[in-house]
Scaffold this motif. Structure first.
Motif, PDB file in Angstrom:
ATOM      1  N   ASP E  41       0.753  -1.385  -0.348  1.00 30.56           N
ATOM      2  CA  ASP E  41      -0.146  -0.137   0.489  1.00 30.56           C
ATOM      3  C   ASP E  41       0.652   1.488   0.032  1.00 30.56           C
ATOM      4  OD1 ASP E  41      -2.096   1.741   0.211  1.00 30.56           O
ATOM      5  OD2 ASP E  41      -1.943   2.398   2.086  1.00 30.56           O
ATOM      6  N   VAL E  42       0.455   2.145  -1.275  1.00 25.12           N
ATOM      7  CA  VAL E  42       1.360   3.315  -0.899  1.00 25.12           C
ATOM      8  C   VAL E  42       0.143   4.510  -0.384  1.00 25.12           C
ATOM      9  CG1 VAL E  42       3.516   2.570  -2.580  1.00 25.12           C
ATOM     10  CG2 VAL E  42       1.309   3.564  -3.636  1.00 25.12           C
ATOM     11  N   VAL E  43      -0.513   4.620  -0.761  1.00 26.04           N
ATOM     12  CA  VAL E  43      -1.343   5.399  -0.298  1.00 26.04           C
ATOM     13  C   VAL E  43      -2.765   5.044   1.140  1.00 26.04           C
ATOM     14  CG1 VAL E  43      -2.293   5.917  -2.695  1.00 26.04           C
ATOM     15  CG2 VAL E  43      -3.293   3.787  -1.506  1.00 26.04           C
ATOM     16  N   GLY E  44      -1.853   4.624   1.742  1.00 26.05           N
ATOM     17  CA  GLY E  44      -2.544   4.685   3.218  1.00 26.05           C
ATOM     18  C   GLY E  44      -4.189   4.083   3.224  1.00 26.05           C
ATOM     19  N   ALA E  45      -4.572   3.034   2.610  1.00 24.51           N
ATOM     20  CA  ALA E  45      -5.359   2.358   2.658  1.00 24.51           C
ATOM     21  C   ALA E  45      -6.183   2.600   3.927  1.00 24.51           C
ATOM     22  CB  ALA E  45      -5.425   1.254   1.537  1.00 24.51           C
ATOM     23  N   GLY E  46      -7.250   1.482   4.671  1.00 23.61           N
ATOM     24  CA  GLY E  46      -7.931   1.141   5.678  1.00 23.61           C
ATOM     25  C   GLY E  46      -8.690  -0.060   4.704  1.00 23.61           C
ATOM     26  N   ILE E  47      -9.362  -1.074   6.159  1.00 22.34           N
ATOM     27  CA  ILE E  47      -9.453  -2.427   5.850  1.00 22.34           C
ATOM     28  C   ILE E  47     -11.091  -1.668   5.425  1.00 22.34           C
ATOM     29  CG2 ILE E  47     -10.730  -4.444   7.563  1.00 22.34           C
ATOM     30  CD1 ILE E  47      -7.970  -4.386   6.942  1.00 22.34           C
ATOM     31  N   GLY E  48     -11.413  -2.376   4.242  1.00 24.48           N
ATOM     32  CA  GLY E  48     -12.989  -2.152   3.803  1.00 24.48           C
ATOM     33  C   GLY E  48     -13.089  -1.392   2.645  1.00 24.48           C
ATOM     34  N   GLU E  49     -11.946  -0.907   2.381  1.00 26.87           N
ATOM     35  CA  GLU E  49     -12.078   0.439   1.346  1.00 26.87           C
ATOM     36  C   GLU E  49     -11.742  -0.051   0.088  1.00 26.87           C
ATOM     37  OE1 GLU E  49     -10.830   4.945   2.949  1.00 26.87           O
ATOM     38  OE2 GLU E  49      -9.289   3.224   3.137  1.00 26.87           O
ATOM     39  N   ARG E  50     -12.533   0.465  -1.003  1.00 26.54           N
ATOM     40  CA  ARG E  50     -12.723  -0.038  -2.354  1.00 26.54           C
ATOM     41  C   ARG E  50     -11.035   0.696  -2.543  1.00 26.54           C
ATOM     42  NH1 ARG E  50     -18.193   0.968  -5.367  1.00 26.54           N
ATOM     43  NH2 ARG E  50     -17.265   2.853  -4.365  1.00 26.54           N
ATOM     44  N   VAL E  51     -10.770   0.163  -3.644  1.00 28.72           N
ATOM     45  CA  VAL E  51      -8.759   0.610  -3.962  1.00 28.72           C
ATOM     46  C   VAL E  51      -8.728   0.096  -5.683  1.00 28.72           C
ATOM     47  CG1 VAL E  51      -7.696   0.976  -1.713  1.00 28.72           C
ATOM     48  CG2 VAL E  51      -7.478  -1.868  -2.887  1.00 28.72           C
ATOM     49  N   LEU E  52      -7.536   0.519  -6.292  1.00 31.72           N
ATOM     50  CA  LEU E  52      -7.236   0.655  -7.672  1.00 31.72           C
ATOM     51  C   LEU E  52      -6.036   0.570  -7.474  1.00 31.72           C
ATOM     52  CD1 LEU E  52      -8.280   4.267  -9.499  1.00 31.72           C
ATOM     53  CD2 LEU E  52      -8.916   1.864  -9.558  1.00 31.72           C
ATOM     54  N   VAL E  53      -5.393  -1.551  -8.134  1.00 33.28           N
ATOM     55  CA  VAL E  53      -4.263  -2.115  -7.604  1.00 33.28           C
ATOM     56  C   VAL E  53      -4.008  -2.404  -9.149  1.00 33.28           C
ATOM     57  CG1 VAL E  53      -3.565  -4.556  -6.819  1.00 33.28           C
ATOM     58  CG2 VAL E  53      -5.528  -2.922  -5.279  1.00 33.28           C
ATOM     59  N   VAL E  54      -2.940  -2.214  -9.101  1.00 31.62           N
ATOM     60  CA  VAL E  54      -1.853  -2.579  -9.836  1.00 31.62           C
ATOM     61  C   VAL E  54      -0.958  -3.580  -9.915  1.00 31.62           C
ATOM     62  CG1 VAL E  54      -2.005  -0.188 -11.130  1.00 31.62           C
ATOM     63  CG2 VAL E  54       0.150  -0.291  -9.554  1.00 31.62           C
ATOM     64  N   SER E  55      -0.401  -4.055 -11.163  1.00 28.54           N
ATOM     65  CA  SER E  55       0.441  -4.802 -10.679  1.00 28.54           C
ATOM     66  C   SER E  55       1.701  -5.218 -12.013  1.00 28.54           C
ATOM     67  CB  SER E  55      -0.616  -6.926 -10.880  1.00 28.54           C
ATOM     68  OG  SER E  55      -0.602  -6.458 -12.591  1.00 28.54           O
ATOM     69  N   GLY E  56       2.657  -6.212 -11.563  1.00 33.42           N
ATOM     70  CA  GLY E  56       4.091  -6.507 -12.787  1.00 33.42           C
ATOM     71  C   GLY E  56       4.111  -4.881 -13.266  1.00 33.42           C
ATOM     72  N   SER E  57       5.697  -4.325 -13.753  1.00 34.08           N
ATOM     73  CA  SER E  57       6.175  -3.453 -13.552  1.00 34.08           C
ATOM     74  C   SER E  57       5.786  -2.400 -13.305  1.00 34.08           C
ATOM     75  CB  SER E  57       7.247  -3.569 -14.886  1.00 34.08           C
ATOM     76  OG  SER E  57       6.194  -3.403 -15.794  1.00 34.08           O
ATOM     77  N   THR E  58       4.288  -1.926 -13.630  1.00 35.84           N
ATOM     78  CA  THR E  58       3.884  -0.993 -13.434  1.00 35.84           C
ATOM     79  C   THR E  58       4.034  -0.790 -11.215  1.00 35.84           C
ATOM     80  OG1 THR E  58       2.343  -0.752 -14.811  1.00 35.84           O
ATOM     81  CG2 THR E  58       2.109   0.401 -13.005  1.00 35.84           C
ATOM     82  N   VAL E  75      -2.966   1.491  -5.707  1.00 31.90           N
ATOM     83  CA  VAL E  75      -2.148   3.190  -5.715  1.00 31.90           C
ATOM     84  C   VAL E  75      -3.293   4.553  -5.704  1.00 31.90           C
ATOM     85  CG1 VAL E  75      -0.256   3.051  -7.298  1.00 31.90           C
ATOM     86  CG2 VAL E  75      -2.691   2.497  -8.615  1.00 31.90           C
ATOM     87  N   GLY E  76      -4.777   4.213  -5.828  1.00 27.36           N
ATOM     88  CA  GLY E  76      -5.900   5.153  -5.099  1.00 27.36           C
ATOM     89  C   GLY E  76      -6.897   4.604  -4.443  1.00 27.36           C
ATOM     90  N   ILE E  77      -7.080   5.135  -3.431  1.00 30.31           N
ATOM     91  CA  ILE E  77      -8.294   5.006  -2.913  1.00 30.31           C
ATOM     92  C   ILE E  77      -9.445   5.292  -3.518  1.00 30.31           C
ATOM     93  CG2 ILE E  77      -9.883   5.065  -0.356  1.00 30.31           C
ATOM     94  CD1 ILE E  77      -6.933   5.403   0.627  1.00 30.31           C
ATOM     95  N   ILE E  78     -10.498   4.476  -3.837  1.00 34.68           N
ATOM     96  CA  ILE E  78     -12.218   4.773  -4.788  1.00 34.68           C
ATOM     97  C   ILE E  78     -12.978   5.217  -4.187  1.00 34.68           C
ATOM     98  CG2 ILE E  78     -13.706   3.980  -6.128  1.00 34.68           C
ATOM     99  CD1 ILE E  78     -11.732   1.832  -6.852  1.00 34.68           C
ATOM    100  N   ASP E  79     -12.545   7.071  -4.114  1.00 37.52           N
ATOM    101  CA  ASP E  79     -14.310   7.954  -3.694  1.00 37.52           C
ATOM    102  C   ASP E  79     -15.706   7.296  -4.072  1.00 37.52           C
ATOM    103  OD1 ASP E  79     -12.236   9.554  -2.449  1.00 37.52           O
ATOM    104  OD2 ASP E  79     -11.966  10.490  -4.015  1.00 37.52           O
ATOM    105  N   SER E  80     -15.894   7.441  -5.186  1.00 34.97           N
ATOM    106  CA  SER E  80     -17.106   6.677  -6.184  1.00 34.97           C
ATOM    107  C   SER E  80     -16.814   5.952  -7.132  1.00 34.97           C
ATOM    108  CB  SER E  80     -17.806   7.820  -6.376  1.00 34.97           C
ATOM    109  OG  SER E  80     -17.772   8.957  -7.408  1.00 34.97           O
ATOM    110  N   LEU E  81     -17.624   5.226  -7.563  1.00 38.60           N
ATOM    111  CA  LEU E  81     -18.073   4.656  -9.031  1.00 38.60           C
ATOM    112  C   LEU E  81     -18.647   4.397  -9.592  1.00 38.60           C
ATOM    113  CD1 LEU E  81     -15.601   1.272  -9.162  1.00 38.60           C
ATOM    114  CD2 LEU E  81     -18.200   1.313 -10.437  1.00 38.60           C
ATOM    115  N   GLU E  82     -19.311   4.835 -10.331  1.00 42.08           N
ATOM    116  CA  GLU E  82     -19.917   5.187 -11.454  1.00 42.08           C
ATOM    117  C   GLU E  82     -20.772   4.487 -12.241  1.00 42.08           C
ATOM    118  OE1 GLU E  82     -22.025   8.752 -10.768  1.00 42.08           O
ATOM    119  OE2 GLU E  82     -22.125   8.922 -13.331  1.00 42.08           O
TER     120      GLU E  82
END
Lengths: 90, 90, 90, 90, 90
Positions: E41-58, E75-82
């Protein structure tokens, strides 16, 4: 590395030039998914043998040429594979 | 390398500029998964032909330009594919 | 990183030379997919232990040699894994 | 390249800084797997449009900055997609 | 980028040294596949939060160190997803 079995050969006369000279074999993953695909052989594997297959940039490393157009390579022939069912659980 | 069949064409006028001039074809994996996706053709493949498809950084190598925005490429047309069912089991 | 369990050993006498000296172990994903594959161990993992496994170019980084033909590596032994079912929903 | 449909937007205030300014869209694979994921848009795609999506290091190339933390990118808007069912067989 | 939910923590005392200091979290894909894996985790995410996850060399890019042995990163904590169900079709 994927555990596969060599199941066949593939011939392609018309191909990207960096593939010339590579021995292309059909392999099947020994896994629930049973994916069948093609890998370039660098260890002299034969039909029916169980082999270790790598993919992506690692396959290019195994083939010793970073500009090759092959993205799967057979890198080892499996002598024996031992799975300890007692110490492992699902 | 994935074993696919060329099943169609795709047109995209609005695209990232590095894709200009590439012949984009729809391919279907000849595999239990039957994934359908798009690959750039470098060997002159036609509809119905079985082809070898590579992906990722290897596709960029096959296209001969590391900065392209294509991540799948058709690198060979399969003449024949021979699977030996007797010597293989499962 | 995949959560896997070490389930066995694999031996391959005939292999691409960069694999010499690597300890190759059979690992099973502790996941619905239950994929079974082979990873090179860099942390001294034993049969039955739960481990973290990386793949692709990251595995080569973990093995400390970019030209290796291994594309999966065990990079950590899991002491404990805590999943909070209350705060999470499906 | 995956054939996807743009199905939504995603907002993330707290994110790795290299993602600032990217338009992040939710895409769904038009494939048996129907995977839903997020891609950065570089071609001005809108909701409902069918698009070509690349991933991994190729996505970073498409975004024109190798140090970005995005690993999926929309690189083309599909005008038409033609699958020839007669010449192809399962 | 995968849409995941943070569902737990993982501890590993014995690990490849480049992983020292990374906060390793268990994430579950919010997708039909429901893959569960581990990301740094590089953005300070907590349990239960929806997040964006990247993989590999990225993921290595996101972690700011190309030699790390981690191949997944939040790499990101999702505020909202529509998701617009009207304009999209299956």
């Amino acid at each position: 590395m994927n555990i596969c079995q060599v199941v066949g050969h593939v011939w392609a006369t018309k191909k990207e030039e960096s593939l010339a000279g590579l021995k292309l074999m059909v392999v099947k993953e020994l896994d629930a998914r049973e994916r069948t695909f093609v890998a370039a052989d660098v260890v002299g594997a034969g039909i029916g043998e169980r082999v270790l297959v790598v993919s992506g940039s690692t396959a290019r490393r195994a083939l010793g040429r970073d500009n090759t157009s092959a993205d799967c390579a057979i890198v080892g022939i499996i002598d024996s594979l031992e799975v300890d069912r007692e110490k492992t659980q699902q």
